[in-house]
Scaffold this motif. Sequence first.
Motif, PDB file in Angstrom:
ATOM      1  N   GLU A   7      42.216  31.992 110.564  1.00 58.88           N
ATOM      2  CA  GLU A   7      42.655  30.662 110.133  1.00 58.88           C
ATOM      3  C   GLU A   7      43.453  29.964 111.226  1.00 58.88           C
ATOM      4  O   GLU A   7      43.448  28.731 111.323  1.00 58.88           O
ATOM      5  CB  GLU A   7      43.521  30.788 108.871  1.00 58.88           C
ATOM      6  N   ARG A   8      44.139  30.742 112.046  1.00 50.90           N
ATOM      7  CA  ARG A   8      44.935  30.185 113.149  1.00 50.90           C
ATOM      8  C   ARG A   8      44.128  30.072 114.440  1.00 50.90           C
ATOM      9  O   ARG A   8      44.691  29.836 115.504  1.00 50.90           O
ATOM     10  CB  ARG A   8      46.159  31.066 113.398  1.00 50.90           C
ATOM     11  N   ASP A   9      42.816  30.243 114.346  1.00 50.59           N
ATOM     12  CA  ASP A   9      41.940  30.200 115.509  1.00 50.59           C
ATOM     13  C   ASP A   9      42.326  31.265 116.533  1.00 50.59           C
ATOM     14  O   ASP A   9      42.351  31.007 117.734  1.00 50.59           O
ATOM     15  CB  ASP A   9      41.949  28.810 116.148  1.00 50.59           C
ATOM     16  N   GLN A  10      42.634  32.446 116.036  1.00 50.53           N
ATOM     17  CA  GLN A  10      42.968  33.569 116.902  1.00 50.53           C
ATOM     18  C   GLN A  10      42.064  34.746 116.547  1.00 50.53           C
ATOM     19  O   GLN A  10      41.611  34.877 115.419  1.00 50.53           O
ATOM     20  CB  GLN A  10      44.434  33.983 116.716  1.00 50.53           C
ATOM     21  N   GLY A  35      39.998  43.028 118.567  1.00 48.64           N
ATOM     22  CA  GLY A  35      40.152  41.698 119.152  1.00 48.64           C
ATOM     23  C   GLY A  35      38.997  41.394 120.074  1.00 48.64           C
ATOM     24  O   GLY A  35      38.242  42.269 120.484  1.00 48.64           O
ATOM     25  N   ASP A  36      38.859  40.086 120.422  1.00 49.52           N
ATOM     26  CA  ASP A  36      37.761  39.699 121.303  1.00 49.52           C
ATOM     27  C   ASP A  36      38.244  38.989 122.558  1.00 49.52           C
ATOM     28  O   ASP A  36      37.460  38.382 123.285  1.00 49.52           O
ATOM     29  CB  ASP A  36      36.746  38.817 120.564  1.00 49.52           C
ATOM     30  N   GLY A  37      39.553  39.051 122.831  1.00 54.38           N
ATOM     31  CA  GLY A  37      40.052  38.505 124.088  1.00 54.38           C
ATOM     32  C   GLY A  37      40.526  37.073 124.018  1.00 54.38           C
ATOM     33  O   GLY A  37      41.057  36.555 124.988  1.00 54.38           O
ATOM     34  N   ARG A  38      40.350  36.377 122.888  1.00 49.13           N
ATOM     35  CA  ARG A  38      40.826  35.000 122.802  1.00 49.13           C
ATOM     36  C   ARG A  38      42.334  34.978 122.599  1.00 49.13           C
ATOM     37  O   ARG A  38      42.932  35.916 122.103  1.00 49.13           O
ATOM     38  CB  ARG A  38      40.161  34.274 121.633  1.00 49.13           C
ATOM     39  N   GLY A  39      42.969  33.876 122.970  1.00 50.61           N
ATOM     40  CA  GLY A  39      44.391  33.712 122.719  1.00 50.61           C
ATOM     41  C   GLY A  39      45.202  33.729 123.994  1.00 50.61           C
ATOM     42  O   GLY A  39      44.712  33.961 125.099  1.00 50.61           O
ATOM     43  N   LEU A  40      46.478  33.496 123.837  1.00 53.69           N
ATOM     44  CA  LEU A  40      47.389  33.344 124.961  1.00 53.69           C
ATOM     45  C   LEU A  40      47.448  34.588 125.822  1.00 53.69           C
ATOM     46  O   LEU A  40      47.569  34.522 127.035  1.00 53.69           O
ATOM     47  CB  LEU A  40      48.784  32.991 124.434  1.00 53.69           C
ATOM     48  N   ARG A  42      55.577  34.573 120.893  1.00 50.45           N
ATOM     49  CA  ARG A  42      54.736  34.765 119.712  1.00 50.45           C
ATOM     50  C   ARG A  42      54.686  33.483 118.881  1.00 50.45           C
ATOM     51  O   ARG A  42      53.635  33.111 118.344  1.00 50.45           O
ATOM     52  CB  ARG A  42      55.279  35.916 118.867  1.00 50.45           C
ATOM     53  N   MET A  43      55.813  32.815 118.767  1.00 47.02           N
ATOM     54  CA  MET A  43      55.845  31.579 117.987  1.00 47.02           C
ATOM     55  C   MET A  43      55.012  30.494 118.656  1.00 47.02           C
ATOM     56  O   MET A  43      54.302  29.729 117.984  1.00 47.02           O
ATOM     57  CB  MET A  43      57.294  31.127 117.802  1.00 47.02           C
ATOM     58  N   MET A  44      55.064  30.417 119.985  1.00 42.20           N
ATOM     59  CA  MET A  44      54.252  29.423 120.681  1.00 42.20           C
ATOM     60  C   MET A  44      52.767  29.734 120.541  1.00 42.20           C
ATOM     61  O   MET A  44      51.937  28.827 120.403  1.00 42.20           O
ATOM     62  CB  MET A  44      54.661  29.361 122.157  1.00 42.20           C
ATOM     63  N   GLN A  45      52.419  31.015 120.582  1.00 41.94           N
ATOM     64  CA  GLN A  45      51.021  31.387 120.401  1.00 41.94           C
ATOM     65  C   GLN A  45      50.532  30.988 119.023  1.00 41.94           C
ATOM     66  O   GLN A  45      49.416  30.475 118.864  1.00 41.94           O
ATOM     67  CB  GLN A  45      50.840  32.882 120.615  1.00 41.94           C
ATOM     68  N   ARG A  46      51.376  31.197 118.012  1.00 40.96           N
ATOM     69  CA  ARG A  46      50.991  30.798 116.657  1.00 40.96           C
ATOM     70  C   ARG A  46      50.889  29.277 116.548  1.00 40.96           C
ATOM     71  O   ARG A  46      49.997  28.748 115.870  1.00 40.96           O
ATOM     72  CB  ARG A  46      52.011  31.352 115.661  1.00 40.96           C
ATOM     73  N   GLY A  95      47.588  28.215 117.903  1.00 38.54           N
ATOM     74  CA  GLY A  95      46.475  28.484 117.011  1.00 38.54           C
ATOM     75  C   GLY A  95      46.416  27.556 115.816  1.00 38.54           C
ATOM     76  O   GLY A  95      45.328  27.166 115.382  1.00 38.54           O
ATOM     77  N   THR A  96      47.571  27.176 115.275  1.00 34.08           N
ATOM     78  CA  THR A  96      47.584  26.375 114.048  1.00 34.08           C
ATOM     79  C   THR A  96      47.608  24.874 114.309  1.00 34.08           C
ATOM     80  O   THR A  96      47.041  24.098 113.545  1.00 34.08           O
ATOM     81  CB  THR A  96      48.797  26.742 113.182  1.00 34.08           C
ATOM     82  N   GLN A  97      48.275  24.445 115.404  1.00 34.56           N
ATOM     83  CA  GLN A  97      48.453  23.011 115.638  1.00 34.56           C
ATOM     84  C   GLN A  97      47.797  22.518 116.925  1.00 34.56           C
ATOM     85  O   GLN A  97      47.726  21.313 117.147  1.00 34.56           O
ATOM     86  CB  GLN A  97      49.965  22.694 115.693  1.00 34.56           C
ATOM     87  N   GLY A  98      47.386  23.446 117.789  1.00 39.15           N
ATOM     88  CA  GLY A  98      46.742  23.031 119.023  1.00 39.15           C
ATOM     89  C   GLY A  98      47.627  23.207 120.246  1.00 39.15           C
ATOM     90  O   GLY A  98      48.847  23.377 120.150  1.00 39.15           O
ATOM     91  N   PHE A  99      46.975  23.148 121.424  1.00 38.76           N
ATOM     92  CA  PHE A  99      47.688  23.384 122.678  1.00 38.76           C
ATOM     93  C   PHE A  99      48.753  22.311 122.915  1.00 38.76           C
ATOM     94  O   PHE A  99      49.836  22.595 123.442  1.00 38.76           O
ATOM     95  CB  PHE A  99      46.684  23.397 123.839  1.00 38.76           C
ATOM     96  N   GLY A 100      48.456  21.068 122.546  1.00 36.15           N
ATOM     97  CA  GLY A 100      49.420  19.996 122.763  1.00 36.15           C
ATOM     98  C   GLY A 100      50.711  20.224 121.985  1.00 36.15           C
ATOM     99  O   GLY A 100      51.810  19.995 122.512  1.00 36.15           O
ATOM    100  N   ALA A 101      50.582  20.670 120.725  1.00 30.60           N
ATOM    101  CA  ALA A 101      51.778  20.933 119.921  1.00 30.60           C
ATOM    102  C   ALA A 101      52.596  22.050 120.534  1.00 30.60           C
ATOM    103  O   ALA A 101      53.835  22.000 120.559  1.00 30.60           O
ATOM    104  CB  ALA A 101      51.367  21.287 118.494  1.00 30.60           C
TER     105      ALA A 101
END
Length: 821
Positions: free
Chosen positions: A80-83, A347-352, A635-639, A642-648
């Motif tokens: 759901e968080r695109d992670q 995991g598949d390697g996506r994310g920060l 961890r909070m920035m990574q979340r 995922g939930t609000q986008g890179f800009g957020a």
Amino acid sequence: MFRDCLAAALKEGLISKKDHDRLNERYERLRADNPLGARAALASEERVRAKNARRVKLLQTRATDALYADVRRAALLRAERDQSPDLVRTAYAFFENISAEGVQSIRGTYSSLLGGAHAELSDFLRKFRRDAVTLKRFNRPLLDDVVRAGFGENVSEEAKAFYGAWRATAEKLRSLYNEAGGHIGWREDWGLPQAHDANALLNAGFDKWRGFIEPRLDWDKINVEARAPIVASERGDVLKRIFETITQDGWNSRELDGGFGETSFANRRADHRFLAFKTADDWLEYARSYGRGEPFATMMGHIKSMARDVAIMQRLGPNPAATVEWLKRLVDREAAKFVAGEPSLFGDGRGLFGWFSKGNAKLKAFQAGRTLDAFYETAKGLSAPRSPAGDTIAIARNVQYAAKLGSAVLLDLTVNPIVQAGARHLHGLPMTGVVMDALQHLKDPREIRQAGLIVDDALHTLERGAREQGALRATREFSNWLPRVTTHFSGMDALAEAQRGAAMQAIMAQTANHLDADWSALPARFKDMLKGYAITSKDWAILQKAAAHEPEKGAPFLRPRDVAALGQDAEETARRYGALLHSVAEELHPMMNWRMQAFRNRVGGHEGTAWGALVGSMLMFKSGYLATFMLTQLRMMQREWGTQGFGAMGRYAGGMTIALTFMGMVGYQLKNLVNGKDLAPIDPTTDEGRATWAKGLLTSGALGLFGDFIQSEQSSYGHGYETTIVGPMLTGALDLERAVTHPSAGGAVKFLRNNTPLLSTHWALRAAYNRLLLDQLQFMADPEAHDKMRKMESRVRRETGQGFWWRPGETTPARLPELAR
């Protein structure tokens, strides 16, 4: 006849040699006391044993099934968080979830249980709190009467009421312990638990200890679960086993080939509970000679350890060591699938941080296994090494804590409101009110303590300790007071509790404000926080039925106890909700968390070893807080990504950097004032002003250690970067070596300047301590002291543009601090 039956069963392979010997030995003991009833008694014991074994096996299976279901749910939440799924992070979160991984953690459950217990005992804790000045506990005679009430003696109604409150809390934890797979029986005449100091027992030896305790025990009341009272012929062996269990940390009962090297976690408390003393005076005398020293420490220590054990068993089952091995195998299996290109929870390697999992799956799985072992040791409470080296290192560590923590409150005061405001935003909580909420709790903490905030005084119970300890161990016990005195008198304890209380208050208020909303209509960030800590739509429906507490009209907040009041069906939701409160409070006010302790245990092991002490030293202050702070924020920035986008995420990171830089600069300026210096220039068009802002950035919590090296090769304690990064244990040792080898060249004074508990860094005392005492001692020890002080003044003014409002070597301030520059 019975022995022949056992022999036949052994020969046919129906029982093991171990069971054959155990049954034969037990039968002979029962037969010596009751020849006619021995077989019936043994049969009854074995039926209970078999029933418990079946129950434990069922609960163990349920525990692993629940963990696997949580792994799947955590993977869905990350989707759901695109992670991508991250089984390793989820496995870590089972122990400590401070990054909203979607599972209930051991630490969160433990904090929820302990906070609930402290809430139920709020009147007890207030009655027997410490004096703010003398640190002596109030109402000590009444506390002894509480013990006497536990033994049924005639005391005041007030003492009986306090004992009743404590007993009810302890019994609730006993019931939860048994529900999770334990075997602690009800005893109307139980009285109180008894803590044992292993070092006191070792110092006395078995014969002396037995001679002290045996006549004080009421043997008619002592029995093992499902057995008759201990017969006279067994008493010596029983006491011997207890002595060995305490002094050997339970290793005497562990099997070398017994699977995972640990006796059943669910059985260990029953082994110690059955001791019963004749009178309250017998109990008190034993506590002072071989226990914790005072009733308060024993009583609250029992509540703390029971909450910890219940939390472990609720998550990992009656045999947690086996569950940890299961988790490790699960990680290995999913890593193998990942390497083979199959769908995997690894995991598949996506994310920060996904790059780490791509080409290093096996290495990551191997490291995860070691870390999970370290997490488990941390969760249980890694026992301190009982050795002269371990005691000496512990004393040195306590001295360093006490000598270096006195001004930490200044940075916490300025930086944490920014950290907390940012974290509140990410969780869908109001950013305003951080400071005012904390001030309210500083003024009157009772409301938030009754809501479930863990009371620090009950968590760190420091008492006199056992009389039978050796001199070195007694010194170690005394040294435990030093950090507590420093954090208490510097205001750090009160501020930390107020800030964590403010965090919990914000969550409880926001929950109460949304109780009318359906699960689907909850604000996205707030709902993501709930899901991140295992609060489901079903739990939300239960929360909605609870009546929020409203001490002031228009300002309701929902406490865990309000949810638990709905009845037994709501108790699990109440514990989940309590776990959320404490876990998010950890994010909003980062401390030295279990993850950093597990890392220390994995890399360095016991701090009683030289390598363990070195690793512990590196993690003591700035490095430990820095790592905790950075891990939490990343961890909070990574979340957020995922939930609000890179800009957020970028906006959050940028805003936090700006705000932390400003407040870090304020904290840095406060430290200048308490050190006798004027404020540093802040004009960004000058070199000195830019340096001040740089130090504000680097001392704000993000890179605190390096702030000392912007314009100087030496730290604020006069040590270079290479030694300072290793930590205060090494720098303190170097100061001591210098004091011994160069006492007349200022070495001794420098040692006192950097390593005196409380006085070296206390924000209100440091300047006076340095000017009135140490500078004068330096004049006597070093003929060149005056010239060195004046050169130091010139260097500071040249490099930073600062003067001294209280000049080195002067016994009185020359003027007020310069604030305009």
